[in-house]
Design a protein around this motif. Sequence first.
Motif, PDB file in Angstrom:
ATOM      1  N   TYR A 223       0.835  -1.200   0.000  1.00  0.00           N
ATOM      2  CA  TYR A 223       0.000   0.000   0.000  1.00  0.00           C
ATOM      3  C   TYR A 223       0.875   1.258   0.000  1.00  0.00           C
ATOM      4  CZ  TYR A 223      -4.057  -2.909   1.198  1.00  0.00           C
ATOM      5  OH  TYR A 223      -5.062  -3.839   1.194  1.00  0.00           O
ATOM      6  N   PHE A 224       0.564   2.209  -0.886  1.00  0.00           N
ATOM      7  CA  PHE A 224       1.292   3.475  -0.898  1.00  0.00           C
ATOM      8  C   PHE A 224       0.365   4.590  -1.379  1.00  0.00           C
ATOM      9  CE2 PHE A 224       1.684   2.010  -5.182  1.00  0.00           C
ATOM     10  CZ  PHE A 224       2.076   3.044  -6.007  1.00  0.00           C
ATOM     11  N   GLU A 225       0.907   5.795  -1.451  1.00  0.00           N
ATOM     12  CA  GLU A 225       0.109   7.001  -1.714  1.00  0.00           C
ATOM     13  C   GLU A 225      -1.022   7.154  -0.691  1.00  0.00           C
ATOM     14  OE1 GLU A 225       0.745   8.146  -6.381  1.00  0.00           O
ATOM     15  OE2 GLU A 225      -1.005   6.901  -5.928  1.00  0.00           O
ATOM     16  N   ILE A 226      -0.760   6.702   0.532  1.00  0.00           N
ATOM     17  CA  ILE A 226      -1.689   6.940   1.641  1.00  0.00           C
ATOM     18  C   ILE A 226      -1.343   8.309   2.228  1.00  0.00           C
ATOM     19  CG2 ILE A 226      -2.507   6.139   3.875  1.00  0.00           C
ATOM     20  CD1 ILE A 226      -1.607   3.325   3.115  1.00  0.00           C
ATOM     21  N   PRO A 227      -2.261   9.259   2.235  1.00  0.00           N
ATOM     22  CA  PRO A 227      -1.939  10.594   2.744  1.00  0.00           C
ATOM     23  C   PRO A 227      -1.495  10.541   4.206  1.00  0.00           C
ATOM     24  CG  PRO A 227      -4.011  10.611   1.530  1.00  0.00           C
ATOM     25  CD  PRO A 227      -3.631   9.177   1.700  1.00  0.00           C
ATOM     26  N   GLU A 228      -0.675  11.517   4.581  1.00  0.00           N
ATOM     27  CA  GLU A 228      -0.199  11.601   5.960  1.00  0.00           C
ATOM     28  C   GLU A 228      -1.381  11.687   6.918  1.00  0.00           C
ATOM     29  OE1 GLU A 228       2.827  14.297   8.734  1.00  0.00           O
ATOM     30  OE2 GLU A 228       2.540  14.761   6.602  1.00  0.00           O
ATOM     31  N   GLY A 229      -1.310  10.924   7.984  1.00  0.00           N
ATOM     32  CA  GLY A 229      -2.367  10.909   8.978  1.00  0.00           C
ATOM     33  C   GLY A 229      -3.507   9.960   8.665  1.00  0.00           C
ATOM     34  N   GLN A 230      -3.449   9.268   7.503  1.00  0.00           N
ATOM     35  CA  GLN A 230      -4.486   8.323   7.103  1.00  0.00           C
ATOM     36  C   GLN A 230      -3.926   6.894   7.174  1.00  0.00           C
ATOM     37  OE1 GLN A 230      -7.580   9.679   6.621  1.00  0.00           O
ATOM     38  NE2 GLN A 230      -6.490  11.571   7.134  1.00  0.00           N
ATOM     39  N   ALA A 231      -4.772   5.901   6.984  1.00  0.00           N
ATOM     40  CA  ALA A 231      -4.346   4.501   7.086  1.00  0.00           C
ATOM     41  C   ALA A 231      -5.279   3.625   6.261  1.00  0.00           C
ATOM     42  CB  ALA A 231      -4.337   4.041   8.539  1.00  0.00           C
ATOM     43  N   VAL A 232      -4.871   2.376   6.068  1.00  0.00           N
ATOM     44  CA  VAL A 232      -5.686   1.367   5.390  1.00  0.00           C
ATOM     45  C   VAL A 232      -5.876   0.195   6.338  1.00  0.00           C
ATOM     46  CG1 VAL A 232      -5.773  -0.321   3.514  1.00  0.00           C
ATOM     47  CG2 VAL A 232      -5.000   2.008   3.048  1.00  0.00           C
ATOM     48  N   CYS A 233      -7.101  -0.293   6.444  1.00  0.00           N
ATOM     49  CA  CYS A 233      -7.391  -1.501   7.216  1.00  0.00           C
ATOM     50  C   CYS A 233      -7.452  -2.660   6.227  1.00  0.00           C
ATOM     51  CB  CYS A 233      -8.709  -1.354   7.962  1.00  0.00           C
ATOM     52  SG  CYS A 233      -9.034  -2.718   9.098  1.00  0.00           S
ATOM     53  N   HIS A 234      -6.487  -3.580   6.321  1.00  0.00           N
ATOM     54  CA  HIS A 234      -6.416  -4.722   5.413  1.00  0.00           C
ATOM     55  C   HIS A 234      -7.110  -5.919   6.054  1.00  0.00           C
ATOM     56  CE1 HIS A 234      -4.689  -7.323   2.278  1.00  0.00           C
ATOM     57  NE2 HIS A 234      -4.532  -8.206   3.247  1.00  0.00           N
ATOM     58  N   PHE A 235      -8.007  -6.534   5.301  1.00  0.00           N
ATOM     59  CA  PHE A 235      -8.755  -7.688   5.792  1.00  0.00           C
ATOM     60  C   PHE A 235      -8.170  -8.973   5.221  1.00  0.00           C
ATOM     61  CE2 PHE A 235     -11.561  -4.076   6.040  1.00  0.00           C
ATOM     62  CZ  PHE A 235     -12.136  -4.210   7.293  1.00  0.00           C
ATOM     63  N   MET A 236      -8.087 -10.008   6.067  1.00  0.00           N
ATOM     64  CA  MET A 236      -7.526 -11.295   5.660  1.00  0.00           C
ATOM     65  C   MET A 236      -8.268 -12.394   6.399  1.00  0.00           C
ATOM     66  SD  MET A 236      -4.010 -11.708   7.839  1.00  0.00           S
ATOM     67  CE  MET A 236      -4.063 -13.456   7.417  1.00  0.00           C
TER      68      MET A 236
END
Length: 294
Positions: A223-236
């Motif tokens: 994951y990239f190009e995530i703006p500063e202060g943001q995040a991604v929740c990855h499900f598995m």
Amino acid sequence: MQSEQNSLTPTTTGAKIAFESRYASSPNEVKTMTTEGLRQAFLIEKLFVADEFRWTLSFFDRYLTGGIMPVSGSVSLEAPESLKAAYFLERRELGMINVGGPGRVVADGVAYDLEYKEALYIGQGTKSVEFMSHDEDKPARFYLNSTPAHTNYPTRKVSRQEANKLEMGSLETANNRTINQMLINKVLPTCQLQMGMTELKTGSVWNTMPAHTHDRRMEVYFYFEIPEGQAVCHFMGEPQETRHIWMQNEQAVISPNWSIHSGAGTSNYTFIWGMAGENLDYGDMDFCAIPDLR
């Protein structure tokens, strides 16, 4: 214990190698893992350090995920001790996408210049690979994937314009995205490695939904190009036993072949997917209906 970490070792050009192994985990084992256990088993937190090759070997399909950020001139790709190879690509193929400033890769004497989001495939049997940045103040960051290979296919650069593009999803379901198929058999031949890049449009946050599994190959997401202060929740996890891992910018996550791999961000973002296994058919997926997820 889920991983074993080797100490840093210098290469002949001054670059260091950080190498880590991750054991394969079964669905039953994953059901019992804590948050920290999941992160230790599947999350790759740091991929880019100046003049240092960082590798994580997954025992799922012996998939190697890595990164190199050349700053002090040219750095050469060397085989980590754990591979027991005369040179890195003796029995492997290599794919990469540049997620930093402009850079150059020289494979057996042939130079390939890679701009941001351009890809390069290097075939098995290539003995010499060097990486460099055009501007040390804006260094290239080469995101690397490597898999075992049985034969040599030609080295080739793939630009974003040469990628096979798929427009998927919609704003109404928050998953309007462009899938750039770059190192796949519709574009060039490989032994088993496939790589591409999915760009979510403004207002969209979901990727790979409806979710799916594919028993015939595993996958790694970066994951990239995530703006500063943001995040991604990855499900598995299995469709009826899902788990999640919160991820920051420029981190990767290993997805076993029995697991779904999907994500939702607090903003739109981009991710690189890489796959390995016995099937090169991109559409070979076992879909999971959204209402059936647990």
